[in-house]
Write a protein that holds these residues in place. Structure first.
Motif, short mmCIF file in Angstrom:
data_model
loop_
_atom_site.label_atom_id
_atom_site.label_comp_id
_atom_site.label_asym_id
_atom_site.label_seq_id
_atom_site.Cartn_x
_atom_site.Cartn_y
_atom_site.Cartn_z
N LEU A 358 -39.88 6.71 -6.73
CA LEU A 358 -39.94 7.02 -5.30
C LEU A 358 -39.62 8.48 -5.04
N LEU A 359 -38.69 9.03 -5.78
CA LEU A 359 -38.21 10.39 -5.54
C LEU A 359 -38.91 11.37 -6.48
N ASP A 360 -40.20 11.56 -6.25
CA ASP A 360 -40.99 12.45 -7.10
C ASP A 360 -41.36 13.74 -6.39
N ARG A 361 -40.67 14.07 -5.31
CA ARG A 361 -40.97 15.29 -4.55
C ARG A 361 -39.85 16.31 -4.74
N ASP A 362 -40.21 17.58 -4.53
CA ASP A 362 -39.34 18.68 -4.92
C ASP A 362 -38.52 19.27 -3.78
N ASN A 363 -38.33 18.53 -2.70
CA ASN A 363 -37.54 19.05 -1.59
C ASN A 363 -36.06 19.12 -1.95
N VAL A 364 -35.33 19.98 -1.24
CA VAL A 364 -33.92 20.18 -1.55
C VAL A 364 -33.12 20.31 -0.25
N GLY A 365 -31.80 20.31 -0.41
CA GLY A 365 -30.88 20.58 0.68
C GLY A 365 -29.72 21.40 0.16
N ALA A 378 -4.72 26.60 9.16
CA ALA A 378 -5.29 27.00 7.87
C ALA A 378 -6.17 25.90 7.29
N SER A 379 -5.97 24.66 7.72
CA SER A 379 -6.74 23.54 7.16
C SER A 379 -8.07 23.33 7.87
N ALA A 380 -8.36 24.11 8.91
CA ALA A 380 -9.60 23.92 9.66
C ALA A 380 -10.79 24.22 8.76
N ALA A 381 -11.86 23.42 8.92
CA ALA A 381 -13.07 23.59 8.12
C ALA A 381 -14.27 23.11 8.93
N ILE A 382 -15.43 23.65 8.60
CA ILE A 382 -16.69 23.27 9.23
C ILE A 382 -17.70 23.03 8.12
N CYS A 383 -18.40 21.91 8.19
CA CYS A 383 -19.44 21.58 7.20
C CYS A 383 -20.80 21.97 7.77
N ILE A 384 -21.54 22.80 7.04
CA ILE A 384 -22.88 23.25 7.44
C ILE A 384 -23.87 22.74 6.40
N ALA A 385 -24.87 21.99 6.86
CA ALA A 385 -25.91 21.48 5.96
C ALA A 385 -27.28 22.00 6.41
N ASN A 386 -28.14 22.23 5.43
CA ASN A 386 -29.48 22.76 5.70
C ASN A 386 -30.46 22.05 4.77
N THR A 387 -31.62 21.66 5.32
CA THR A 387 -32.61 20.96 4.49
C THR A 387 -34.01 21.16 5.04
N HIS A 388 -34.98 20.85 4.20
CA HIS A 388 -36.38 20.83 4.59
C HIS A 388 -36.98 19.56 3.97
N LYS A 399 -38.95 10.25 3.09
CA LYS A 399 -38.18 11.01 4.08
C LYS A 399 -36.82 10.37 4.33
N LEU A 400 -36.80 9.05 4.55
CA LEU A 400 -35.54 8.37 4.82
C LEU A 400 -34.60 8.45 3.62
N THR A 401 -35.15 8.33 2.43
CA THR A 401 -34.31 8.41 1.23
C THR A 401 -33.73 9.81 1.06
N GLN A 402 -34.55 10.83 1.28
CA GLN A 402 -34.05 12.20 1.19
C GLN A 402 -32.94 12.44 2.22
N LEU A 403 -33.12 11.93 3.43
CA LEU A 403 -32.10 12.08 4.45
C LEU A 403 -30.81 11.36 4.05
N ALA A 404 -30.94 10.16 3.49
CA ALA A 404 -29.76 9.42 3.05
C ALA A 404 -29.01 10.18 1.96
N MET A 405 -29.72 10.83 1.06
CA MET A 405 -29.07 11.60 0.01
C MET A 405 -28.32 12.79 0.59
N LEU A 406 -28.89 13.44 1.60
CA LEU A 406 -28.20 14.57 2.24
C LEU A 406 -26.94 14.08 2.95
N LEU A 407 -27.05 12.97 3.67
CA LEU A 407 -25.89 12.44 4.39
C LEU A 407 -24.79 12.00 3.43
#
Length: 624
Positions: A358-365, A378-388, A399-407
């Motif tokens: 199923l995961l034979d495409r080369d997209n990344v995040g 000092a413990s404050a943090a922000i998570c930034i994610a980027n994907t295509h 698409k749904l599987t790629q999104l689940a992997m990013l999450l």
């Protein structure tokens, strides 16, 4: 049609001399009528010392050219067209008589000559005389290129259903050029386009620009933005209890993808599509918008290595990059200003898995954990994610599987010591439209995909061709990600920690356990309460906002999602029960309608050098 006067003169007939005299008289009348700056519309100017070098139809000075028959007909038609439009063309600033988008038209078996001092991607036909002779000091390039009544597509860029260029040349009987000659020609055109871009930037020529206004959700944000424009630094304001920052998401259009999908850019003039023209525009946009965090998609690896990274570092950014797997030469980048953030961790995400068909495409995040500077905790943090995500509208399962992997990757990075998640921002090109199942899953945190057609997941096609129903479950168990979009190990640890509560909740009947598991397997969930920065429709008119616009479509596929704080009035319904703390949306750069974009000839155009618009939002970090 020009006559072969030599052969008739050799025949010794008086008719030849009479025909020649009649033709010259008619040509003189036509020249007087058109007031053209050259004498012979089908050849060189009379009195020239030598013909134009390198042209197969160029003859001795003062003689009529021996042109192929189809070119003779074309010349006659063009003179008729010119005669009909001379009032518009010669008595005005020539704002659009004609435009040539390619190096030679598809009906010609030879390339048109290119003048050395005219580097734009349009030109008059050669039978109108050399450009140097046609030049007028009161005419400007911008006056010609505003619009057109005649537009020929550019055959040097590949398009669907079109024969290869070399095949056309062979059929026309012309020798193929060597790869070295083609490379030299391409480099010359790129250099000429770069000189035009630099000249326009030098003279400040920015015609046809659409202004995007800033939409504020907080009056204090407007005041702080004005102060920022005046040069003040947030660290010197004395209000360190709050932390405001801006985030941009921008698909900058990889040059390789542009050239591989040239049919999407038939509406563009060719010089606007060269990277030497596009990159200065993209960099200028980044400078002007001055975001604290950049999430870039379609960042070509060689351009990133040689130009993009160094240019952004000179602006004060630290850059993290993940190239697509396989032979794909582009990827995603997250760049942040070191004056506002420090890097805690960086996690690339590859959606390709060799052992899962199923995961034979080369997209990344790419997922970053950043620590804000000038903050009280000092413990404050922000998570930034980027994907295509994958483009293919018929592969919603991927698409749904790629999104689940990013999450799942975000869920492994974002937890804090107390078990809650730090504020999260997810940017990218999701190749899904607002209201689609994939979009609703991101915002609502749940999706029941039972009976959902694979082609309807992204909503990209009004009449989806992918009618196959999504399988249950979508991805195999060996992926190691649960239906809650977390890694199975994390899920098992949570279940073990729950211990006795799970035992109490189990029903006595084993059949009920099986039925419950079967029903829950078609439901996806995630634990982030996310809102979209943009509302996707203009509230006054209901007209859709657009983030990308090219020859095939104009839709919204780019998003900035964020975990909203409880008191965020700009958050969409459903985010009010968010965990304590989070982000407050202070403002955003307004998007445009499709109609707005086509007033500047869509995307890319002279000032916007990607087929996507940059998204920009300002946030305030709210502490727990």
């Amino acid at each position: 049609r020009p006559l072969d006067y030599k052969s008739q003169e050799r025949a010794g007939g008086r008719g030849a001399a009479a025909a020649r005299a009649g033709y010259e008289a008619a040509a003189g009348a036509r020249r007087a009528e058109l007031a053209l700056p050259w004498a012979d519309p089908l050849g060189g100017r009379r009195g020239c010392a030598a013909p134009v070098a390198g042209l197969p139809w160029a003859g001795p000075a003062g003689r009529h050219s021996m042109l192929p028959r189809h070119v003779q007909r074309l010349g006659r038609d063009w003179i008729a067209h010119w005669n009909g439009s001379q009032i518009l063309a010669l008595n005005s600033p020539v704002s659009s008589c004609m435009r040539w988008a390619g190096h030679y038209p598809p009906w010609a078996s030879f390339p048109l000559p290119v003048s050395a001092d005219f580097s734009a991607n349009w030109r008059f036909p050669p039978f109108f005389g050399p450009w140097r002779q046609f030049q007028n000091p009161h005419w400007h390039l911008d006056n010609y290129t505003q619009s057109c009544c005649f537009h020929l597509p550019n055959p040097s860029m590949k398009s669907e259903g079109e024969e290869p260029l070399t095949k056309k040349r062979r059929l026309s009987g012309q020798d193929d050029t060597t790869p070295e000659q083609e490379t030299n020609l391409f480099n010359q055109k790129e250099l000429s386009c770069l000189s035009v871009a630099q000249n326009e930037e030098k003279h400040g020529s920015k015609k046809g620009t659409i202004k995007r206004h800033w939409e504020y959700f907080c009056q204090q944000s407007k005041t702080m933005k004005i102060a920022k424009n005046k040069g003040s630094d947030q660290s010197n304001t004395g209000s360190e209890a709050t932390f405001d920052f801006t985030v941009m998401s921008y698909n900058i259009l990889s040059q390789n993808l542009l050239e591989d999908n040239s049919h999407l850019y038939k509406h563009c003039r060719q010089r606007l599509l060269f990277w030497t023209y596009r990159f200065p525009n993209i960099l200028q946009e980044i400078k002007e918008l001055d975001a604290d965090v950049l999430c870039l998609q379609e960042v070509q690896e060689d351009h990133y290595r040689t130009e993009i990274k160094s240019s952004l570092e000179s602006l004060g950014y630290h850059c993290e990059y993940k190239m697509r797997t396989g032979r794909k030469p582009d990827g995603c980048a997250i760049c942040f200003k070191t004056s506002k953030f420090s890097l805690i961790s960086s996690k690339p995400v590859e959606f390709f898995r060799r052992d899962i068909p199923l995961l034979d495409r080369d997209n990344v995040g790419l997922v970053l954990l950043l620590r804000p500077r000038f903050h009280c905790k000092a413990s404050a943090a922000i998570c930034i994610a980027n994907t295509h995500l994958l483009y293919n509208p018929r592969r919603g399962d991927i698409k749904l599987t790629q999104l689940a992997m990013l999450l799942a990757e975000i869920a492994s990075i974002a937890p804090q010591k107390d078990g809650s998640f730090c504020p999260i921002i997810i940017c990218g090109d999701f190749n899904s439209v607002p209201g689609s199942p994939l979009y609703r899953f991101i915002k609502e945190g749940k999706l029941n995909y039972e009976g959902l057609a694979i082609g309807k997941v992204s909503g990209q096609e009004q009449f989806p061709r992918g009618q196959r129903i999504l399988s249950i479950p979508i991805w195999p168990k060996k992926l190691g990600i649960s239906q809650n979009c977390v890694y199975e190990i994390k899920q098992q640890q949570k279940e073990e920690n729950a211990g006795e509560k799970l035992e109490v909740a189990k029903p006595d009947n084993p059949q009920e356990i099986v039925i419950a598991s079967e029903k829950s397997s078609s439901k996806l969930r995630h634990h982030f309460k996310l809102s979209s920065v943009y509302s996707h429709y203009f509230p006054d008119t209901g007209i859709p906002e657009v983030t990308t616009c090219h020859s095939r479509s104009a839709v919204t596929v780019d998003y900035i999602f964020y975990s909203a704080a409880n008191d965020d009035t700009a958050a969409q319904p459903g985010a009010e029960d968010s965990f304590c703390g989070g982000l407050k949306l202070l403002g955003r750069l307004a998007l445009l309608t499709e109609k707005d974009l086509w007033t500047v000839n869509g995307l890319p155009n002279e000032n916007n050098s990607s087929d996507h618009l940059p998204l920009l939002a300002e946030f305030r970090l709210i502490e727990r």
